[in-house]
Write an enzyme that holds these catalytic residues in place. Structure first.
Site, PDB file in Angstrom:
ATOM      1  N   GLU A   2       0.894  -1.103   0.006  1.00 23.46           N
ATOM      2  CA  GLU A   2      -0.186  -0.127   0.028  1.00 23.46           C
ATOM      3  C   GLU A   2       0.857   1.401  -0.068  1.00 23.46           C
ATOM      4  O   GLU A   2       1.883   1.386   0.914  1.00 23.46           O
ATOM      5  CB  GLU A   2      -0.920   0.158   0.994  1.00 23.46           C
ATOM      6  CG  GLU A   2      -1.775   1.346   1.238  1.00 23.46           C
ATOM      7  CD  GLU A   2      -2.647   1.355   2.483  1.00 23.46           C
ATOM      8  OE1 GLU A   2      -2.802   0.273   3.284  1.00 23.46           O
ATOM      9  OE2 GLU A   2      -3.403   2.218   2.465  1.00 23.46           O
ATOM     10  N   ARG A  60       5.677 -12.962   9.504  1.00 22.79           N
ATOM     11  CA  ARG A  60       6.329 -11.578   9.079  1.00 22.79           C
ATOM     12  C   ARG A  60       7.493 -11.493   9.995  1.00 22.79           C
ATOM     13  O   ARG A  60       7.771 -12.267  11.143  1.00 22.79           O
ATOM     14  CB  ARG A  60       5.408 -10.414   9.730  1.00 22.79           C
ATOM     15  CG  ARG A  60       5.050 -10.301  10.947  1.00 22.79           C
ATOM     16  CD  ARG A  60       4.057  -9.231  11.466  1.00 22.79           C
ATOM     17  NE  ARG A  60       4.148  -7.898  10.904  1.00 22.79           N
ATOM     18  CZ  ARG A  60       3.536  -7.006   9.987  1.00 22.79           C
ATOM     19  NH1 ARG A  60       2.659  -7.857   9.461  1.00 22.79           N
ATOM     20  NH2 ARG A  60       3.850  -5.880   9.843  1.00 22.79           N
ATOM     21  N   LYS A 101       4.030   0.693  10.000  1.00 27.11           N
ATOM     22  CA  LYS A 101       4.024   1.730   9.101  1.00 27.11           C
ATOM     23  C   LYS A 101       3.517   3.000   9.786  1.00 27.11           C
ATOM     24  O   LYS A 101       3.780   4.301   9.660  1.00 27.11           O
ATOM     25  CB  LYS A 101       3.244   1.662   7.855  1.00 27.11           C
ATOM     26  CG  LYS A 101       4.113   1.211   6.738  1.00 27.11           C
ATOM     27  CD  LYS A 101       3.569   1.298   5.477  1.00 27.11           C
ATOM     28  CE  LYS A 101       3.208  -0.211   4.770  1.00 27.11           C
ATOM     29  NZ  LYS A 101       2.556   0.142   3.553  1.00 27.11           N
TER      30      LYS A 101
HETATM   31  P1  ATP Z   1       1.142  -1.838   8.179  1.00 24.16           P
HETATM   32  O1  ATP Z   1       2.323  -1.572   8.832  1.00 24.16           O
HETATM   33  O2  ATP Z   1       0.097  -0.775   8.025  1.00 24.16           O
HETATM   34  O3  ATP Z   1       0.167  -3.428   8.580  1.00 24.16           O
HETATM   35  P2  ATP Z   1       2.345  -3.440   6.172  1.00 24.16           P
HETATM   36  O4  ATP Z   1       3.597  -3.192   6.432  1.00 24.16           O
HETATM   37  O5  ATP Z   1       1.325  -4.685   5.891  1.00 24.16           O
HETATM   38  O6  ATP Z   1       1.392  -2.176   6.778  1.00 24.16           O
HETATM   39  P3  ATP Z   1       1.740  -3.350   3.108  1.00 24.16           P
HETATM   40  O7  ATP Z   1       1.964  -2.322   2.203  1.00 24.16           O
HETATM   41  O8  ATP Z   1       0.463  -3.828   3.081  1.00 24.16           O
HETATM   42  O9  ATP Z   1       2.056  -2.726   4.514  1.00 24.16           O
HETATM   43  O10 ATP Z   1       2.939  -4.447   2.748  1.00 24.16           O
HETATM   44  C1  ATP Z   1       3.110  -4.797   1.745  1.00 24.16           C
HETATM   45  C2  ATP Z   1       3.453  -6.627   1.943  1.00 24.16           C
HETATM   46  O11 ATP Z   1       4.562  -6.594   2.760  1.00 24.16           O
HETATM   47  C3  ATP Z   1       2.380  -7.415   2.560  1.00 24.16           C
HETATM   48  O12 ATP Z   1       2.070  -8.306   1.676  1.00 24.16           O
HETATM   49  C4  ATP Z   1       2.714  -7.557   3.728  1.00 24.16           C
HETATM   50  O13 ATP Z   1       2.308  -8.795   4.484  1.00 24.16           O
HETATM   51  C5  ATP Z   1       4.194  -7.485   3.736  1.00 24.16           C
HETATM   52  N1  ATP Z   1       4.930  -7.180   5.047  1.00 24.16           N
HETATM   53  C6  ATP Z   1       4.666  -6.081   5.614  1.00 24.16           C
HETATM   54  N2  ATP Z   1       5.266  -6.185   6.861  1.00 24.16           N
HETATM   55  C7  ATP Z   1       5.988  -7.333   6.913  1.00 24.16           C
HETATM   56  C8  ATP Z   1       6.940  -7.788   7.671  1.00 24.16           C
HETATM   57  N3  ATP Z   1       7.345  -7.133   8.801  1.00 24.16           N
HETATM   58  N4  ATP Z   1       7.620  -9.125   7.191  1.00 24.16           N
HETATM   59  C9  ATP Z   1       7.350  -9.622   6.264  1.00 24.16           C
HETATM   60  N5  ATP Z   1       6.435  -9.158   5.450  1.00 24.16           N
HETATM   61  C10 ATP Z   1       5.875  -8.138   5.609  1.00 24.16           C
END
Ligand code: ATP
Ligand code: MG
Length: 560
Positions: free
Chosen positions: A38, A264, A274
């Site tokens: 996003e 994650r 974020k």
């Molecule tokens: P927020 O912090 O608001 O939850 P987000 O980090 O999930 O947002 P996205 O832009 O939705 O933000 O993430 C894009 C992709 O990265 C998604 O598929 C998400 O699952 C993956 N992702 C985000 N954070 C992690 C993490 N800490 N480890 C592994 N993958 C991640």
């Protein structure tokens, strides 16, 4: 991209095993994955794990990976984020080729499908307030309550939904919900919201839409439109999978992707939300998204971390189904291990103390030979200037040293790297009693750093000529948070007040001052450093990428 099929040596995990099985059984002839950020912030090291997984699988199995912006919330999304995300994915070493997509490209189709759900009695317009919807959703232990609008006639739903689209109603007054089961054990199936009213201009669709799809509605259908075979996401979406599949079953989608979840990345001393990262920037706790203390890709890059070290880190931590917290020391290990091999050695004095070699002729300058990399003769040598007035590191001198201090102190002999043995013969102090200069003598017979009579010294120190070195500002970074598991809810209390130390009066070799290669260098005994974009012609600025491990042992041992 390589198109080699994966071999046994490549890192294997449960997702790669699934992909391999699907190819072997001919369930799929070609794998398609996607990375779906996003655009509401910069990417961080957690995203790097997801990027390496999705793009890595595409590479290893001769498939492809799409970059898709999940741009369904125009109030939080910005072009700056779209640009930075593309730059960061490229920097990490991955490429989507021509497969760049936006969920907003599918808004028309998603809308038509939503009308379809209304027509089949699978969706309805709900006039409850957001608060009523929340309360009536129930809890983990209590079922939800049906909305009084749940049994609206199809025609009325269709009429209201069209008017929502036409912009007739204010924000928050109505939503479109899937009609599933308010008593479902899985809260995601309690009539989830598919569309909400939002009068907001979208960076790509402008003012065309007054309603925007929810993540759950847009995401799976975007996957289906793009022919994604394996939709890989993090564990918090596991409970969304039944909804993902419900929607794919109800809608006339062109393909049926499968969703798989992995753990994650969590890191000690680090927050990867974020929301938190945005607030750190907005509240000025850091200088920006690319502040070298940030766990963002932009921050790591500015700090001098090579993308290969990030890839290596992600490879080592692997992909698992259970959440865990990785020691940030593992990332630091990968950075040091790589830089130790690649970084050329230079000398810099971070906190200079002037010394005068009293028996060295005034005005004389000597060019001494220094090696650029101890393990790589091909890296060659360079000249460094020695003279009567030098700078040494302030910490390398103690007037009244404790027993195990082997560096410079009155009467004690040490080696200046590549140069001579010196001894301290006098200490000059200011009115406040602080040491401001040392008087020393050198032994001309020890040129190159060895005594012909075989006598030994216990320390080797770095140094620079006062006249033939240049000023620099050096920024030393430490963990942004002092707490190994900082609180996301109340992160400000866990901030490390000493996360940035600015050393405004450092000295560097002239060749370092004029270096614009962007390469990380090792400043001997101090760590790895890279030139920062804040440099000006008169004053270069260097960021410490990372310190050398076990600094004390190295200093005592006297090895660079
Ligand atoms: P927020 O912090 O608001 O939850 P987000 O980090 O999930 O947002 P996205 O832009 O939705 O933000 O993430 C894009 C992709 O990265 C998604 O598929 C998400 O699952 C993956 N992702 C985000 N954070 C992690 C993490 N800490 N480890 C592994 N993958 C991640
Ligand atoms: Mg997310």
């Amino acid at each position: 991209m390589t198109t080699e099929p994966v071999t046994a040596e490549a890192g294997r995990d449960f997702i790669r095993d699934i992909v391999q099985a699907d190819l072997s059984s001919n369930k799929h002839s070609r794998i398609v994955t996607r990375f779906p950020p996003e655009p509401n912030g910069y990417l961080h090291i957690g995203h790097a794990k997801s990027i390496a997984l999705n793009f890595g699988i595409a590479q290893e199995f001769a498939g492809k990976c799409h970059l898709r912006f999940d741009d369904t919330n125009p109030t939080k999304e910005e072009q700056e984020y779209i640009d930075s995300i593309q730059a960061d994915v490229h920097w990490l070493g991955y490429d989507w080729g021509t497969d760049l997509y936006y969920a907003s490209d599918y808004f028309d189709r998603l809308y038509d499908w939503a009308e379809g759900l209304i027509k089949t009695g699978d969706a309805y317009v709900d006039d409850q307030s957001q608060e009523e919807i929340r309360v009536n959703r129930g809890t983990l232990t209590e079922p939800g309550k049906n909305s009084p609008f749940r049994d609206r006639a199809v025609d009325e739903n269709l009429d209201l939904f069209r008017r929502m689209k036409a912009g007739e109603f204010p924000n928050g007054t109505r939503v479109l919900r899937a009609k599933i089961d308010m008593g479902a054990g899985n809260i995601n199936l309690r009539d989830p919201v598919l569309y909400r009213i939002l009068h907001a201009e979208h960076p790509r669709t402008g003012t065309k839409w007054s309603i925007y799809p929810s993540y759950d509605y847009a995401h799976g259908q975007s996957d289906a439109i793009e022919g994604i075979t394996h939709s890989i996401c993090t564990l918090e979406f596991e409970d969304h999978r039944p909804l993902y599949e419900w929607l794919l079953d109800k809608l006339p989608v062109p393909s049926k992707p499968r969703q798989y979840e992995f753990a994650r990345l969590n890191l000690t001393y680090t927050l990867l939300s974020k929301r938190v990262l945005t607030q750190l920037v907005r509240d000025g706790h850091v200088s920006g998204w690319d502040d070298p203390r940030m766990p963002t890709i932009a921050g790591l890059k500015r700090r001098g971390v090579p993308s290969a070290a990030v890839r290596e880190f992600v490879k080592r931590i692997g992909v698992a189904k259970a959440n865990s917290v990785v020691d940030v020391g593992m990332l630091e290990f990968c950075i040091r291990e790589l830089l130790n091999k690649t970084a050329q050695r230079r000398m810099a004095v971070l906190r200079p103390l002037k010394i005068v070699i009293e028996n060295y002729p005034e005005g004389q300058v000597e060019e001494l030979e220094a090696v650029n990399h101890p393990d790589d003769p091909a890296a060659g040598t360079r000249k460094i200037s020695f003279g009567r007035e030098l700078y040494i590191e302030r910490d390398d001198f103690m007037e009244n040293p404790p027993k195990k201090f082997f560096r410079l102190s009155p009467g004690n002999e040490v080696r200046l790297r590549y140069a001579y043995f010196i001894k301290c013969t006098g200490v000059i102090k200011n009115d406040a009693g602080e040491v401001v200069e040392l008087r020393c003598t050198y032994d001309p017979a020890t040129k190159g750093g060895n005594a012909p009579d075989g006598r030994k010294v216990k320390a080797t120190m770095h140094w620079l000529s006062a006249a033939q070195s240049m000023p620099a500002e050096i920024r030393v970074y430490n963990q942004l948070f002092a707490n190994p598991s900082p609180s996301a809810a109340n992160f400000a209390v866990d901030l490390n007040p000493e996360s940035l130390e600015v050393l405004p009066d450092a000295r560097i070799e002239p060749s370092v001052a004029s270096d614009n290669s962007g390469e990380v260098m090792q400043f001997e005994r101090q760590g790895y450093f890279v030139r920062d974009k804040d440099s000006t012609p008169g004053k270069p600025v260097f960021n410490r990428t990372i310190g050398l491990r076990d600094t004390f042992a190295k200093e005592v041992g006297g090895k660079g």
